[in-house]
Write an enzyme that holds these catalytic residues in place. Structure first.
Site, PDB file in Angstrom:
ATOM      1  N   HIS A 129      41.181  47.964  39.887  1.00 53.99           N
ATOM      2  CA  HIS A 129      40.766  48.522  38.430  1.00 53.99           C
ATOM      3  C   HIS A 129      40.687  47.099  37.166  1.00 53.99           C
ATOM      4  O   HIS A 129      41.393  46.401  37.787  1.00 53.99           O
ATOM      5  CB  HIS A 129      42.663  49.264  38.295  1.00 53.99           C
ATOM      6  CG  HIS A 129      42.313  49.583  36.564  1.00 53.99           C
ATOM      7  ND1 HIS A 129      42.771  49.455  35.333  1.00 53.99           N
ATOM      8  CD2 HIS A 129      42.266  51.428  36.624  1.00 53.99           C
ATOM      9  CE1 HIS A 129      42.542  50.754  34.471  1.00 53.99           C
ATOM     10  NE2 HIS A 129      42.443  51.197  35.865  1.00 53.99           N
ATOM     11  N   ASP A 150      42.375  57.675  40.267  1.00 57.87           N
ATOM     12  CA  ASP A 150      42.368  58.384  41.581  1.00 57.87           C
ATOM     13  C   ASP A 150      42.173  58.897  42.842  1.00 57.87           C
ATOM     14  O   ASP A 150      41.546  59.546  43.516  1.00 57.87           O
ATOM     15  CB  ASP A 150      40.351  58.396  41.488  1.00 57.87           C
ATOM     16  CG  ASP A 150      39.849  58.482  40.127  1.00 57.87           C
ATOM     17  OD1 ASP A 150      39.838  56.757  39.098  1.00 57.87           O
ATOM     18  OD2 ASP A 150      39.425  59.675  39.198  1.00 57.87           O
TER      19      ASP A 150
HETATM   20  C1  SDX Z   1      38.763  55.042  36.741  1.00 55.41           C
HETATM   21  O1  SDX Z   1      39.280  51.211  32.538  1.00 55.41           O
HETATM   22  C2  SDX Z   1      39.765  52.432  32.567  1.00 55.41           C
HETATM   23  O2  SDX Z   1      40.833  52.436  32.167  1.00 55.41           O
HETATM   24  C3  SDX Z   1      38.821  53.081  34.362  1.00 55.41           C
HETATM   25  C4  SDX Z   1      40.228  54.350  34.338  1.00 55.41           C
HETATM   26  C5  SDX Z   1      40.758  55.144  33.553  1.00 55.41           C
HETATM   27  O3  SDX Z   1      41.551  56.354  32.544  1.00 55.41           O
HETATM   28  O4  SDX Z   1      39.669  55.770  31.948  1.00 55.41           O
HETATM   29  O5  SDX Z   1      41.358  54.249  34.778  1.00 55.41           O
HETATM   30  C6  SDX Z   1      39.723  55.698  35.541  1.00 55.41           C
HETATM   31  O6  SDX Z   1      37.940  54.568  36.477  1.00 55.41           O
HETATM   32  C7  SDX Z   1      39.507  54.126  37.601  1.00 55.41           C
HETATM   33  C8  SDX Z   1      39.070  53.931  38.711  1.00 55.41           C
HETATM   34  C9  SDX Z   1      38.028  54.948  39.461  1.00 55.41           C
HETATM   35  N1  SDX Z   1      37.109  54.129  40.615  1.00 55.41           N
HETATM   36  C10 SDX Z   1      37.267  53.637  41.531  1.00 55.41           C
HETATM   37  O7  SDX Z   1      38.782  54.370  42.405  1.00 55.41           O
HETATM   38  C11 SDX Z   1      35.955  53.076  42.302  1.00 55.41           C
HETATM   39  C12 SDX Z   1      36.421  52.062  43.062  1.00 55.41           C
HETATM   40  N2  SDX Z   1      37.185  51.145  42.291  1.00 55.41           N
HETATM   41  C13 SDX Z   1      35.394  49.171  41.761  1.00 55.41           C
HETATM   42  O8  SDX Z   1      34.754  49.846  42.180  1.00 55.41           O
HETATM   43  C14 SDX Z   1      36.684  48.888  41.575  1.00 55.41           C
HETATM   44  O9  SDX Z   1      38.144  48.301  41.090  1.00 55.41           O
HETATM   45  C15 SDX Z   1      36.717  49.512  39.711  1.00 55.41           C
HETATM   46  C16 SDX Z   1      35.555  49.366  39.358  1.00 55.41           C
HETATM   47  C17 SDX Z   1      37.575  50.447  39.695  1.00 55.41           C
HETATM   48  C18 SDX Z   1      37.024  47.595  38.509  1.00 55.41           C
HETATM   49  O10 SDX Z   1      36.093  46.967  39.225  1.00 55.41           O
HETATM   50  P1  SDX Z   1      35.855  45.556  38.165  1.00 55.41           P
HETATM   51  O11 SDX Z   1      37.297  45.035  37.194  1.00 55.41           O
HETATM   52  O12 SDX Z   1      34.542  45.534  37.473  1.00 55.41           O
HETATM   53  O13 SDX Z   1      36.243  44.735  39.871  1.00 55.41           O
HETATM   54  P2  SDX Z   1      35.088  44.171  40.122  1.00 55.41           P
HETATM   55  O14 SDX Z   1      33.857  45.192  40.442  1.00 55.41           O
HETATM   56  O15 SDX Z   1      34.824  42.175  39.733  1.00 55.41           O
HETATM   57  O16 SDX Z   1      36.300  43.660  41.834  1.00 55.41           O
HETATM   58  C19 SDX Z   1      36.405  41.970  42.058  1.00 55.41           C
HETATM   59  C20 SDX Z   1      36.976  42.015  43.072  1.00 55.41           C
HETATM   60  C21 SDX Z   1      35.433  41.990  43.909  1.00 55.41           C
HETATM   61  O17 SDX Z   1      35.226  41.764  44.858  1.00 55.41           O
HETATM   62  P3  SDX Z   1      34.891  39.826  44.401  1.00 55.41           P
HETATM   63  O18 SDX Z   1      33.288  39.554  44.206  1.00 55.41           O
HETATM   64  O19 SDX Z   1      35.960  38.611  44.146  1.00 55.41           O
HETATM   65  O20 SDX Z   1      34.822  39.450  46.326  1.00 55.41           O
HETATM   66  O21 SDX Z   1      37.355  43.144  43.952  1.00 55.41           O
HETATM   67  C22 SDX Z   1      36.441  43.811  44.888  1.00 55.41           C
HETATM   68  C23 SDX Z   1      35.292  42.966  44.343  1.00 55.41           C
HETATM   69  O22 SDX Z   1      34.129  43.835  45.400  1.00 55.41           O
HETATM   70  N3  SDX Z   1      36.593  45.105  44.265  1.00 55.41           N
HETATM   71  C24 SDX Z   1      36.729  45.838  45.774  1.00 55.41           C
HETATM   72  C25 SDX Z   1      37.172  47.379  45.195  1.00 55.41           C
HETATM   73  N4  SDX Z   1      37.517  47.103  43.927  1.00 55.41           N
HETATM   74  C26 SDX Z   1      37.232  45.699  43.410  1.00 55.41           C
HETATM   75  N5  SDX Z   1      36.427  45.633  47.276  1.00 55.41           N
HETATM   76  C27 SDX Z   1      36.899  46.707  47.916  1.00 55.41           C
HETATM   77  N6  SDX Z   1      37.119  48.078  47.463  1.00 55.41           N
HETATM   78  C28 SDX Z   1      37.257  48.189  45.909  1.00 55.41           C
HETATM   79  N7  SDX Z   1      38.013  49.508  45.725  1.00 55.41           N
END
Ligand code: SDX
Length: 429
Positions: A306, A363
């Site tokens: 998140h 989720d």
């Molecule tokens: C919702 O914003 C809100 O409040 C949203 C929400 C709401 O109520 O409105 O809470 C609802 O959208 C919840 C999120 C649902 N999405 C998912 O579950 C999809 C999987 N999660 C990721 O795509 C990610 O965690 C996000 C999109 C939720 C957050 O993305 P960020 O903040 O841009 O984080 P990032 O992509 O920069 O990740 C940081 C690191 C990265 O690795 P490095 O570059 O440091 O090596 O963490 C990794 C990412 O690759 N990472 C994940 C991951 N989430 C982050 N790796 C594997 N699986 C994951 N789920």
């Protein structure tokens, strides 16, 4: 003494005011930076930028706290009423009984769709994505309720909000019925909000769907937990469209489109697909974790991570407990819940997830619950939208009522070519 931030750029020394929220958090006010210095700041995903001042919802990402108008979400599980939370978010405090009863009457009075809007469903392909139908239908409400395109008068906004919150259920249920080739079931004014939605989804012309109190309570809580979440992607879309003084229907239709994305509200569908694939033997939980860590793969552990929470998403905690309760009430264990638990256990013990502070988000368990209630997977994100609609309305209203709000129009860092001349096509190589 008010805090100041000093910015030194070349020989420029710029003093910037520092704002303090009621939570004590500080923000550097750069609202006059470009006007005074010609400088802009670069923050592509707005991860470091406060878009607005807001008094609606508050999150502590480190502690995993979520409050609606100051009330911790966990306290809404006493006889949960989604309609009460919707009123609280939109109007800024808990309603009196009379206010809540009046709002309920407004929702009941507006639950039917205009027959012209209903007719559109006949021309939509049965396999059309429900989120496409929902976004189009919310926008179409402006065609059938043109008096709400101009919502400058407060009472007009209350009426438009009640129509939206009430009709979104009917639109969602009708899109489901269309996808199954079933006759539409009209809303029943004797039923409360969630019971009426389940009635329109699952009743048959010759047999009323019996809504169990446990399922009705669970759905109220699911909608409550999705009701608002500060300046998330879809809420920001609603604010951007609303900042141009576009009407409430068009702004919320934009919110639906943003929520549809698999990184946002569409994640609850991806979670179930991931769990079903493991359940079908397509992959093991261990393989799923490995793939999620593989940077060469676009696959992510859906339902994890998140932008704000660096701890458990409090909503995931409530939903996790609700899963136990609902499946015990239904007396039907769900193998996907066991797989989800296994994935959570593996991820929370894995340095990749621990170092990045990736925890289950809203989720991760919501889809398992919706599936247990009988909601089909392609309707999960629609249910998220039903829950989020009051939050979008509240945020849109807060911006609309702010006399200082302006059209949202960010700057850019230009990386294109310098000035160049037009070359007639017959002189191009
Ligand atoms: C919702 O914003 C809100 O409040 C949203 C929400 C709401 O109520 O409105 O809470 C609802 O959208 C919840 C999120 C649902 N999405 C998912 O579950 C999809 C999987 N999660 C990721 O795509 C990610 O965690 C996000 C999109 C939720 C957050 O993305 P960020 O903040 O841009 O984080 P990032 O992509 O920069 O990740 C940081 C690191 C990265 O690795 P490095 O570059 O440091 O090596 O963490 C990794 C990412 O690759 N990472 C994940 C991951 N989430 C982050 N790796 C594997 N699986 C994951 N789920």
């Amino acid at each position: 003494m008010s805090e100041k931030a000093i910015l030194t750029v070349g020989d420029q020394r710029i003093e910037l005011p520092v704002m303090k929220g009621t939570d004590g958090r500080l923000s550097i006010d750069i609202s006059q930076l470009h006007a005074q210095t010609g400088l802009t700041t670069y923050d592509p995903a707005l991860a470091n930028t406060a878009l607005c001042r807001s008094a609606i919802t508050w999150i502590d990402g480190e502690q995993g706290v979520l409050r609606y108008r100051g009330v911790p979400i966990e306290q809404f599980d006493q006889a949960p009423s989604f309609v009460e939370v919707a009123w609280t978010l939109i109007f800024g405090r808990l309603p009196t009984r009379a206010e809540l009863d009046h709002f309920r009457e407004q929702l009941t009075a507006n639950e039917l769709l205009h027959e012209g809007l209903k007719a559109q469903f006949q021309h939509i392909p049965a396999d059309a994505p429900p989120m496409a139908i929902l976004s189009a239908s919310l926008s179409n409400l402006a065609c059938f309720h043109r008096q709400f395109i101009d919502v400058e008068q407060p009472e007009r906004l209350v009426e438009a909000a009640a129509r939206l919150i009430s009709k979104v259920r009917t639109i969602a249920a009708f899109s489901y019925r269309r996808s199954r080739g079933l006759p539409f079931i009209y809303p029943d004014p004797s039923l409360r909000y969630c019971a009426n939605f389940l009635h329109m989804m699952f009743s048959l012309p010759y047999r009323q769907y019996e809504v169990s109190p446990q399922i009705e309570e669970a759905l109220n809580l699911i909608f409550i937990l999705h009701a608002d979440h500060e300046q998330n992607c879809s809420t920001t879309a609603v604010r951007v469209v609303g900042s141009a003084r576009a009407n409430l229907f068009a702004s919320c239709a934009a919110g639906v489109s943003a929520l549809w994305g698999p990184l946002h509200g569409g994640a609850n569908v991806e979670v179930i697909r991931m769990l079903e694939r493991i359940h079908a033997g397509g992959m093991t939980p261990e393989q799923c974790i490995r793939d999620a860590k593989d940077k060469t793969s676009p696959f992510r552990l859906y339902g994890f991570g998140h932008r704000v929470y660096r701890n458990f998403d409090p909503r995931a905690q409530v939903l996790r407990r609700l899963c136990d309760k609902v499946f015990a009430d239904l007396k039907q264990p769900d193998p996907l819940l066991d797989i989800a638990r296994r994935l959570e256990e593996l991820a929370l013990a894995d340095p990749y997830f621990v170092e990045r502070k990736l925890y289950p988000n809203v989720d991760f368990y919501s889809g398992i619950l919706l599936r247990g209630i009988g909601i089909p997977t392609n309707m999960f994100t629609v249910c998220f939208a039903i829950g989020r609609l009051p939050g979008w309305i509240a945020q849109w209203k807060e911006q609309h009522d702010d006399p200082h709000s302006r059209i949202i129009r960010p700057r850019q860092v230009y990386t294109g070519p310098g000035e160049s001349d037009y070359v007639p096509i017959d002189q191009r190589s």
